[in-house]
Design a protein around this motif. Structure first.
Motif, PDB file in Angstrom:
ATOM      1  N   TYR A  21       0.830  -1.211   0.000  1.00 39.34           N
ATOM      2  CA  TYR A  21       0.000   0.000   0.000  1.00 39.34           C
ATOM      3  C   TYR A  21       0.865   1.262   0.000  1.00 39.34           C
ATOM      4  O   TYR A  21       0.622   2.184  -0.790  1.00 39.34           O
ATOM      5  CB  TYR A  21      -0.922  -0.012   1.217  1.00 39.34           C
ATOM      6  CG  TYR A  21      -1.799   1.205   1.303  1.00 39.34           C
ATOM      7  CD1 TYR A  21      -3.017   1.250   0.639  1.00 39.34           C
ATOM      8  CD2 TYR A  21      -1.408   2.322   2.041  1.00 39.34           C
ATOM      9  CE1 TYR A  21      -3.823   2.382   0.699  1.00 39.34           C
ATOM     10  CE2 TYR A  21      -2.209   3.450   2.100  1.00 39.34           C
ATOM     11  CZ  TYR A  21      -3.416   3.477   1.432  1.00 39.34           C
ATOM     12  OH  TYR A  21      -4.200   4.600   1.473  1.00 39.34           O
ATOM     13  N   VAL A  22       1.855   1.310   0.883  1.00 43.89           N
ATOM     14  CA  VAL A  22       2.715   2.496   0.939  1.00 43.89           C
ATOM     15  C   VAL A  22       3.471   2.664  -0.384  1.00 43.89           C
ATOM     16  O   VAL A  22       3.638   3.794  -0.877  1.00 43.89           O
ATOM     17  CB  VAL A  22       3.686   2.399   2.123  1.00 43.89           C
ATOM     18  CG1 VAL A  22       4.695   3.545   2.099  1.00 43.89           C
ATOM     19  CG2 VAL A  22       2.925   2.412   3.439  1.00 43.89           C
ATOM     20  N   GLY A  23       3.930   1.565  -0.975  1.00 42.01           N
ATOM     21  CA  GLY A  23       4.596   1.653  -2.269  1.00 42.01           C
ATOM     22  C   GLY A  23       3.686   2.213  -3.347  1.00 42.01           C
ATOM     23  O   GLY A  23       4.121   2.994  -4.207  1.00 42.01           O
ATOM     24  N   ALA A  24       2.402   1.846  -3.316  1.00 40.29           N
ATOM     25  CA  ALA A  24       1.451   2.402  -4.283  1.00 40.29           C
ATOM     26  C   ALA A  24       1.288   3.904  -4.090  1.00 40.29           C
ATOM     27  O   ALA A  24       1.172   4.663  -5.059  1.00 40.29           O
ATOM     28  CB  ALA A  24       0.104   1.693  -4.149  1.00 40.29           C
ATOM     29  N   GLY A  25       1.282   4.352  -2.828  1.00 42.23           N
ATOM     30  CA  GLY A  25       1.200   5.787  -2.584  1.00 42.23           C
ATOM     31  C   GLY A  25       2.416   6.533  -3.105  1.00 42.23           C
ATOM     32  O   GLY A  25       2.297   7.608  -3.699  1.00 42.23           O
ATOM     33  N   MET A  26       3.612   5.946  -2.917  1.00 41.23           N
ATOM     34  CA  MET A  26       4.818   6.573  -3.443  1.00 41.23           C
ATOM     35  C   MET A  26       4.825   6.547  -4.978  1.00 41.23           C
ATOM     36  O   MET A  26       5.343   7.463  -5.622  1.00 41.23           O
ATOM     37  CB  MET A  26       6.053   5.865  -2.900  1.00 41.23           C
ATOM     38  CG  MET A  26       6.245   5.981  -1.388  1.00 41.23           C
ATOM     39  SD  MET A  26       6.445   7.694  -0.798  1.00 41.23           S
ATOM     40  CE  MET A  26       4.793   8.004  -0.118  1.00 41.23           C
ATOM     41  N   ALA A  27       4.233   5.507  -5.578  1.00 37.75           N
ATOM     42  CA  ALA A  27       4.137   5.454  -7.042  1.00 37.75           C
ATOM     43  C   ALA A  27       3.235   6.556  -7.572  1.00 37.75           C
ATOM     44  O   ALA A  27       3.490   7.132  -8.643  1.00 37.75           O
ATOM     45  CB  ALA A  27       3.619   4.081  -7.479  1.00 37.75           C
ATOM     46  N   ALA A  28       2.152   6.874  -6.845  1.00 42.64           N
ATOM     47  CA  ALA A  28       1.297   7.991  -7.255  1.00 42.64           C
ATOM     48  C   ALA A  28       2.042   9.317  -7.162  1.00 42.64           C
ATOM     49  O   ALA A  28       1.925  10.178  -8.044  1.00 42.64           O
ATOM     50  CB  ALA A  28       0.043   8.020  -6.377  1.00 42.64           C
ATOM     51  N   LEU A  29       2.838   9.475  -6.113  1.00 43.62           N
ATOM     52  CA  LEU A  29       3.646  10.688  -6.002  1.00 43.62           C
ATOM     53  C   LEU A  29       4.703  10.751  -7.103  1.00 43.62           C
ATOM     54  O   LEU A  29       5.034  11.840  -7.600  1.00 43.62           O
ATOM     55  CB  LEU A  29       4.304  10.747  -4.630  1.00 43.62           C
ATOM     56  CG  LEU A  29       5.073  12.022  -4.297  1.00 43.62           C
ATOM     57  CD1 LEU A  29       4.147  13.229  -4.288  1.00 43.62           C
ATOM     58  CD2 LEU A  29       5.778  11.902  -2.951  1.00 43.62           C
ATOM     59  N   ASP A  30       5.235   9.596  -7.498  1.00 45.43           N
ATOM     60  CA  ASP A  30       6.170   9.543  -8.629  1.00 45.43           C
ATOM     61  C   ASP A  30       5.552  10.123  -9.886  1.00 45.43           C
ATOM     62  O   ASP A  30       6.204  10.857 -10.638  1.00 45.43           O
ATOM     63  CB  ASP A  30       6.576   8.089  -8.897  1.00 45.43           C
ATOM     64  CG  ASP A  30       7.736   7.650  -8.022  1.00 45.43           C
ATOM     65  OD1 ASP A  30       8.515   8.514  -7.582  1.00 45.43           O
ATOM     66  OD2 ASP A  30       7.868   6.440  -7.789  1.00 45.43           O
ATOM     67  N   ARG A  31       4.303   9.775 -10.133  1.00 41.39           N
ATOM     68  CA  ARG A  31       3.645  10.265 -11.344  1.00 41.39           C
ATOM     69  C   ARG A  31       3.493  11.779 -11.301  1.00 41.39           C
ATOM     70  O   ARG A  31       3.647  12.451 -12.335  1.00 41.39           O
ATOM     71  CB  ARG A  31       2.289   9.584 -11.498  1.00 41.39           C
ATOM     72  CG  ARG A  31       1.477  10.079 -12.685  1.00 41.39           C
ATOM     73  CD  ARG A  31       2.289  10.098 -13.947  1.00 41.39           C
ATOM     74  NE  ARG A  31       2.440   8.792 -14.547  1.00 41.39           N
ATOM     75  CZ  ARG A  31       3.129   8.563 -15.666  1.00 41.39           C
ATOM     76  NH1 ARG A  31       3.766   9.567 -16.268  1.00 41.39           N
ATOM     77  NH2 ARG A  31       3.236   7.349 -16.160  1.00 41.39           N
ATOM     78  N   VAL A  32       3.201  12.342 -10.140  1.00 49.75           N
ATOM     79  CA  VAL A  32       3.109  13.797 -10.010  1.00 49.75           C
ATOM     80  C   VAL A  32       4.459  14.445 -10.321  1.00 49.75           C
ATOM     81  O   VAL A  32       4.548  15.407 -11.093  1.00 49.75           O
ATOM     82  CB  VAL A  32       2.641  14.181  -8.593  1.00 49.75           C
ATOM     83  CG1 VAL A  32       2.647  15.701  -8.425  1.00 49.75           C
ATOM     84  CG2 VAL A  32       1.252  13.627  -8.316  1.00 49.75           C
ATOM     85  N   ALA A  33       5.532  13.894  -9.740  1.00 49.28           N
ATOM     86  CA  ALA A  33       6.862  14.464  -9.965  1.00 49.28           C
ATOM     87  C   ALA A  33       7.288  14.319 -11.417  1.00 49.28           C
ATOM     88  O   ALA A  33       7.913  15.227 -11.984  1.00 49.28           O
ATOM     89  CB  ALA A  33       7.874  13.788  -9.041  1.00 49.28           C
TER      90      ALA A  33
END
Length: 347
Positions: free
Chosen positions: A245-257
């Motif tokens: 779950y936490v990795g998925a959240g960081m992946a969403a932030l990756d897309r923003v960056a």
């Protein structure tokens, strides 16, 4: 003799004409510019050139079929080769390795602090700390609670924000597109590379906290926040769910960056803009008057991993968070593609 002398000027004239034509063609293009029309998407629409030995259709049309199959195979191989190259560069870069090392040290520091100062019973807070850190597995959830709102976003934003802007700033982006790598394929490779690093960050934090917890605290059944006691094996399974779950959240932030990285040639600008969005979102969450907005802010969902500490697991909280992550990924994927696929690359 007179015939040879007569033909020589004509030959020179023809050669001069060819050179003039070449000069005219090369002079019509801006040096260092990769126009949108030279992407792989356009190149794939060009008919096969018989002078280059391309597949020619026969009466049954098998030439095109075999050529398309070979082309698809080469495209898949090129994609994975480019992804492997990106992953190698990412995980060999000293800056990225240092960030992983720092994140690995933080759970150890938290564990040592809880072990040294969390044993008192003088107030309710130390009792809470004892309950959270009295088991080796609970240190993983404590570490996620501390790191997921700032330090982990910093690490993943540095890699994702540098993906496109770093190539443009270093002058290598036009060479990647001239290969041709294809703009959509290049964006996909850059994002997958950032996602792999995001999950590496999450796994490093979890492993460091788990090892530290096993060294400093007793191993055994885990008492959840709801008061239910589960076995150590089920506790490890819940840690695995939290990591996903936490990795998925960081992946969403990756897309923003990554989307912000397509708007600039300075990678620090994309990284700073991403971190500003994260910090502003956390500030907005502190105002009760803005409670109607906070459910739509990405950092609000980062801490939903604590749903695994309930009995039974609060699947609705996890599902809501994953839906929010997916929405952010789709939205900023569209923004990144629209920006990157329609601009001329000059650096």
């Amino acid at each position: 003799m007179s015939t040879a002398e007569t033909s020589t000027p004509h030959t020179g004239t023809r050669d001069t004409g060819k050179r003039d034509t070449g000069t005219s063609d090369s002079g019509g293009r801006t040096p260092g510019l990769v126009p949108v029309t030279e992407t792989l998407r356009t190149a794939e629409r060009r008919p096969p050139d018989p002078d280059r030995g391309g597949p020619q259709p026969d009466a049954a049309g098998t030439g095109h079929a075999s050529g398309d199959a070979r082309g698809a195979g080469r495209a898949r191989w090129a994609f994975w080769r480019l992804l492997g190259s990106e992953l190698g560069l990412t995980f060999r870069r000293p800056r990225n390795l240092i960030m992983l090392a720092v994140l690995a040290c933080v759970p150890a520091v938290i564990g040592i602090a809880l072990r040294a100062f969390g044993g008192g019973d003088d107030d309710g807070m130390s009792g809470f700390v004892q309950r959270m850190a009295g088991n080796s597995l609970m240190l993983t959830f404590v570490s996620f609670s501390v790191l997921v709102l700032l330090l982990m976003p910093v690490a993943v934003s540095v890699v994702a924000g540098d993906s496109v802007a770093g190539e443009a700033g270093g002058g290598t982006l036009r060479y990647l597109l001239a290969a041709p790598a294809g703009r959509t394929r290049l964006l996909a490779v850059k994002y997958l590379n950032a996602v792999v690093y995001a999950y590496a960050v999450t796994a490093v934090v979890a492993l460091s906290a788990l090892v530290t917890g096993l060294i400093l605290f007793p191993a055994g059944p885990v008492t959840l926040l709801s008061g239910t006691t589960i076995s150590m094996g089920e506790g490890l399974l819940r840690i695995l769910i939290a990591v996903g779950y936490v990795g998925a959240g960081m992946a969403a932030l990756d897309r923003v960056a990554l989307a912000l990285s397509t708007f600039t040639e300075v990678s620090i600008g994309a990284v700073a803009a991403t971190l500003v969005l994260v910090i502003v979102s956390q500030v907005l969450r502190a105002f009760p008057e803005l409670s109607a907005v906070t459910p739509y802010l990405l950092p609000t969902r980062f801490t939903n991993f604590d749903a695994v500490l309930r009995s039974p697991i609060d699947l609705s909280a996890l599902w809501d968070g994953l839906l929010a992550f997916g929405a952010y990924i789709v939205l900023f994927c569209s923004i990144a593609w629209a920006r990157f696929s329609g601009k001329d690359i000059t650096s």
